[in-house]
Scaffold this motif. Sequence first.
Motif, PDB file in Angstrom:
ATOM      1  N   PHE A  53       0.725  -1.079   0.178  1.00 47.40           N
ATOM      2  CA  PHE A  53       0.072  -0.055  -0.127  1.00 47.40           C
ATOM      3  C   PHE A  53       0.830   1.216  -0.026  1.00 47.40           C
ATOM      4  CE2 PHE A  53      -3.085  -2.815   2.669  1.00 47.40           C
ATOM      5  CZ  PHE A  53      -3.508  -3.330   1.500  1.00 47.40           C
ATOM      6  N   ASN A  56       2.318   1.980  -3.508  1.00 51.55           N
ATOM      7  CA  ASN A  56       1.593   1.893  -4.770  1.00 51.55           C
ATOM      8  C   ASN A  56       0.092   2.529  -4.688  1.00 51.55           C
ATOM      9  OD1 ASN A  56       3.000  -0.037  -6.384  1.00 51.55           O
ATOM     10  ND2 ASN A  56       2.560  -1.463  -4.646  1.00 51.55           N
ATOM     11  N   CYS A  57      -0.187   3.091  -3.371  1.00 44.62           N
ATOM     12  CA  CYS A  57      -1.498   3.437  -3.352  1.00 44.62           C
ATOM     13  C   CYS A  57      -1.895   4.872  -2.793  1.00 44.62           C
ATOM     14  CB  CYS A  57      -2.510   2.483  -2.265  1.00 44.62           C
ATOM     15  SG  CYS A  57      -1.891   0.700  -3.007  1.00 44.62           S
ATOM     16  N   CYS A  60      -2.997   8.382  -3.797  1.00 43.66           N
ATOM     17  CA  CYS A  60      -4.553   8.695  -3.778  1.00 43.66           C
ATOM     18  C   CYS A  60      -5.176   8.622  -2.463  1.00 43.66           C
ATOM     19  CB  CYS A  60      -5.291   7.780  -5.105  1.00 43.66           C
ATOM     20  SG  CYS A  60      -4.651   8.339  -6.694  1.00 43.66           S
ATOM     21  N   LEU A  65      -9.190   9.912   0.592  1.00 40.22           N
ATOM     22  CA  LEU A  65      -9.933   8.910  -0.399  1.00 40.22           C
ATOM     23  C   LEU A  65      -9.877   7.494   0.431  1.00 40.22           C
ATOM     24  CD1 LEU A  65     -11.396   8.310  -3.018  1.00 40.22           C
ATOM     25  CD2 LEU A  65      -9.167   7.750  -3.853  1.00 40.22           C
ATOM     26  N   PRO A  67     -10.315   3.547   1.151  1.00 39.68           N
ATOM     27  CA  PRO A  67      -9.765   3.630   2.179  1.00 39.68           C
ATOM     28  C   PRO A  67      -8.621   4.129   2.365  1.00 39.68           C
ATOM     29  CG  PRO A  67      -9.245   1.530   1.008  1.00 39.68           C
ATOM     30  CD  PRO A  67     -10.047   2.415  -0.061  1.00 39.68           C
ATOM     31  N   LEU A  69      -4.928   4.337   3.230  1.00 37.02           N
ATOM     32  CA  LEU A  69      -3.998   3.048   3.343  1.00 37.02           C
ATOM     33  C   LEU A  69      -2.667   3.381   4.039  1.00 37.02           C
ATOM     34  CD1 LEU A  69      -4.889   1.360  -0.338  1.00 37.02           C
ATOM     35  CD2 LEU A  69      -5.558   0.571   2.184  1.00 37.02           C
ATOM     36  N   TYR A  83     -13.716  -3.858   3.909  1.00 39.36           N
ATOM     37  CA  TYR A  83     -12.973  -4.242   2.587  1.00 39.36           C
ATOM     38  C   TYR A  83     -12.381  -5.277   2.735  1.00 39.36           C
ATOM     39  CZ  TYR A  83     -13.371   0.829   1.802  1.00 39.36           C
ATOM     40  OH  TYR A  83     -13.992   1.950   1.390  1.00 39.36           O
ATOM     41  N   LYS A  92     -13.494  -6.915  -0.786  1.00 41.37           N
ATOM     42  CA  LYS A  92     -13.647  -5.808  -1.781  1.00 41.37           C
ATOM     43  C   LYS A  92     -12.288  -5.240  -2.068  1.00 41.37           C
ATOM     44  CE  LYS A  92     -16.502  -1.696  -1.541  1.00 41.37           C
ATOM     45  NZ  LYS A  92     -17.514  -0.855  -0.573  1.00 41.37           N
ATOM     46  N   ILE A  93     -11.213  -5.306  -1.245  1.00 41.37           N
ATOM     47  CA  ILE A  93      -9.895  -4.845  -1.437  1.00 41.37           C
ATOM     48  C   ILE A  93      -9.360  -5.649  -2.633  1.00 41.37           C
ATOM     49  CG2 ILE A  93      -8.918  -6.237   0.382  1.00 41.37           C
ATOM     50  CD1 ILE A  93      -7.473  -2.937  -0.357  1.00 41.37           C
ATOM     51  N   MET A  97      -8.421  -4.520  -6.467  1.00 37.44           N
ATOM     52  CA  MET A  97      -6.828  -4.653  -6.780  1.00 37.44           C
ATOM     53  C   MET A  97      -6.954  -5.358  -8.092  1.00 37.44           C
ATOM     54  SD  MET A  97      -4.815  -5.148  -3.164  1.00 37.44           S
ATOM     55  CE  MET A  97      -2.972  -4.954  -4.047  1.00 37.44           C
ATOM     56  N   ARG A 105      -1.978  -1.104 -10.904  1.00 36.43           N
ATOM     57  CA  ARG A 105      -1.656  -0.203  -9.775  1.00 36.43           C
ATOM     58  C   ARG A 105      -0.739  -1.160  -8.695  1.00 36.43           C
ATOM     59  NH1 ARG A 105      -6.822   3.448  -9.656  1.00 36.43           N
ATOM     60  NH2 ARG A 105      -6.311   4.581 -11.300  1.00 36.43           N
TER      61      ARG A 105
HETATM   62  C1  HEC Z   1      -4.439   7.140  -9.097  1.00 35.44           C
HETATM   63  C2  HEC Z   1      -5.163   7.131  -7.938  1.00 35.44           C
HETATM   64  C3  HEC Z   1      -5.458   5.965  -7.203  1.00 35.44           C
HETATM   65  C4  HEC Z   1      -4.773   5.179  -6.794  1.00 35.44           C
HETATM   66  C5  HEC Z   1      -2.835   5.087  -7.046  1.00 35.44           C
HETATM   67  C6  HEC Z   1      -5.086   3.927  -6.173  1.00 35.44           C
HETATM   68  N1  HEC Z   1      -6.309   3.933  -6.054  1.00 35.44           N
HETATM   69 FE1  HEC Z   1      -7.818   2.987  -5.089  1.00 35.44          FE
HETATM   70  N2  HEC Z   1      -9.279   4.250  -5.891  1.00 35.44           N
HETATM   71  C7  HEC Z   1      -8.912   5.421  -6.723  1.00 35.44           C
HETATM   72  C8  HEC Z   1     -10.421   6.270  -6.873  1.00 35.44           C
HETATM   73  C9  HEC Z   1     -10.449   7.419  -7.380  1.00 35.44           C
HETATM   74  C10 HEC Z   1     -11.233   5.302  -6.153  1.00 35.44           C
HETATM   75  C11 HEC Z   1     -12.762   5.640  -6.227  1.00 35.44           C
HETATM   76  C12 HEC Z   1     -13.536   5.175  -7.351  1.00 35.44           C
HETATM   77  C13 HEC Z   1     -13.427   3.688  -7.808  1.00 35.44           C
HETATM   78  O1  HEC Z   1     -14.100   2.998  -6.888  1.00 35.44           O
HETATM   79  O2  HEC Z   1     -12.925   3.338  -8.465  1.00 35.44           O
HETATM   80  C14 HEC Z   1     -10.623   4.226  -5.673  1.00 35.44           C
HETATM   81  C15 HEC Z   1     -11.359   3.130  -4.935  1.00 35.44           C
HETATM   82  C16 HEC Z   1     -10.447   2.104  -4.327  1.00 35.44           C
HETATM   83  C17 HEC Z   1     -11.229   1.073  -3.233  1.00 35.44           C
HETATM   84  C18 HEC Z   1     -12.848   0.985  -3.121  1.00 35.44           C
HETATM   85  C19 HEC Z   1     -13.192   2.017  -2.297  1.00 35.44           C
HETATM   86  C20 HEC Z   1     -14.708   1.929  -1.872  1.00 35.44           C
HETATM   87  O3  HEC Z   1     -14.840   2.455  -0.895  1.00 35.44           O
HETATM   88  O4  HEC Z   1     -15.530   1.257  -2.769  1.00 35.44           O
HETATM   89  C21 HEC Z   1     -10.238   0.308  -2.946  1.00 35.44           C
HETATM   90  C22 HEC Z   1     -10.400  -0.766  -1.967  1.00 35.44           C
HETATM   91  C23 HEC Z   1      -9.053   0.779  -3.615  1.00 35.44           C
HETATM   92  N3  HEC Z   1      -9.340   2.159  -4.242  1.00 35.44           N
HETATM   93  C24 HEC Z   1      -7.784   0.263  -3.239  1.00 35.44           C
HETATM   94  C25 HEC Z   1      -6.717   0.500  -3.539  1.00 35.44           C
HETATM   95  C26 HEC Z   1      -5.335   0.022  -3.463  1.00 35.44           C
HETATM   96  C27 HEC Z   1      -5.140  -1.389  -2.878  1.00 35.44           C
HETATM   97  C28 HEC Z   1      -4.378   0.752  -4.078  1.00 35.44           C
HETATM   98  C29 HEC Z   1      -2.782   0.392  -4.224  1.00 35.44           C
HETATM   99  C30 HEC Z   1      -2.635  -0.857  -4.824  1.00 35.44           C
HETATM  100  C31 HEC Z   1      -5.126   1.969  -4.633  1.00 35.44           C
HETATM  101  N4  HEC Z   1      -6.351   1.892  -4.522  1.00 35.44           N
HETATM  102  C32 HEC Z   1      -4.471   2.710  -5.775  1.00 35.44           C
HETATM  103  C33 HEC Z   1      -7.964   5.897  -6.975  1.00 35.44           C
HETATM  104  C34 HEC Z   1      -6.965   5.326  -6.964  1.00 35.44           C
END
Ligand code: HEC
Length: 125
Positions: A53, A56-57, A60, A65, A67, A69, A83, A92-93, A97, A105
């Motif tokens: 996390f 990579n995460c 955002c 935003l 969860p 992380l 999640y 969900k996680i 992914m 990502r």
């Molecule tokens: C470039 C931005 C970006 C990155 C980097 C990113 N995310 Fe996200 N993520 C988002 C956005 C925007 C949303 C909300 C829209 C959607 O559900 O796609 C989201 C939604 C999510 C959700 C669902 C949230 C919900 O309540 O439904 C999860 C779980 C999640 N991301 C996990 C991850 C994980 C784990 C990583 C890293 C491996 C990651 N994200 C990397 C932008 C990002």
Amino acid sequence: MNRTLNSIRQILIAFVLLAAIAGISSCEKYSFTPPAVNPDVVLLYQTDIQPIFSSNCLTCHGSKLAPDLRDGFSFQALTKGGYVIAPGETSKIYLKMTGADHSPRSSGVDKLKVLYWINQGALNN
Ligand code: HEC
């Protein structure tokens, strides 16, 4: 003369065939690739999962935003936020992914680690 040539040719063909067979069987011996992540090796949240996390995460999924992380916040955010549920394939996680938009990502190995960590009980270990 012709007969000598013929036997030389036969010997050569035999060598080529033997070499080919040896090549094929040695290929078979070494073409097995062990699984990238062993599901039976215990994965630790702090040293195996959080770094995924963190690297990579977080651009955002910082404080804004869900969860969240960030190190020190992610475990609560993931478990309280629903999640993480067993089996990991339905959580969900993991679904996020591996889904089309988020899949690039994280690496395949990272996805497997998260999956196996959930199936090992999703501990804060
Ligand atoms: C470039 C931005 C970006 C990155 C980097 C990113 N995310 Fe996200 N993520 C988002 C956005 C925007 C949303 C909300 C829209 C959607 O559900 O796609 C989201 C939604 C999510 C959700 C669902 C949230 C919900 O309540 O439904 C999860 C779980 C999640 N991301 C996990 C991850 C994980 C784990 C990583 C890293 C491996 C990651 N994200 C990397 C932008 C990002």
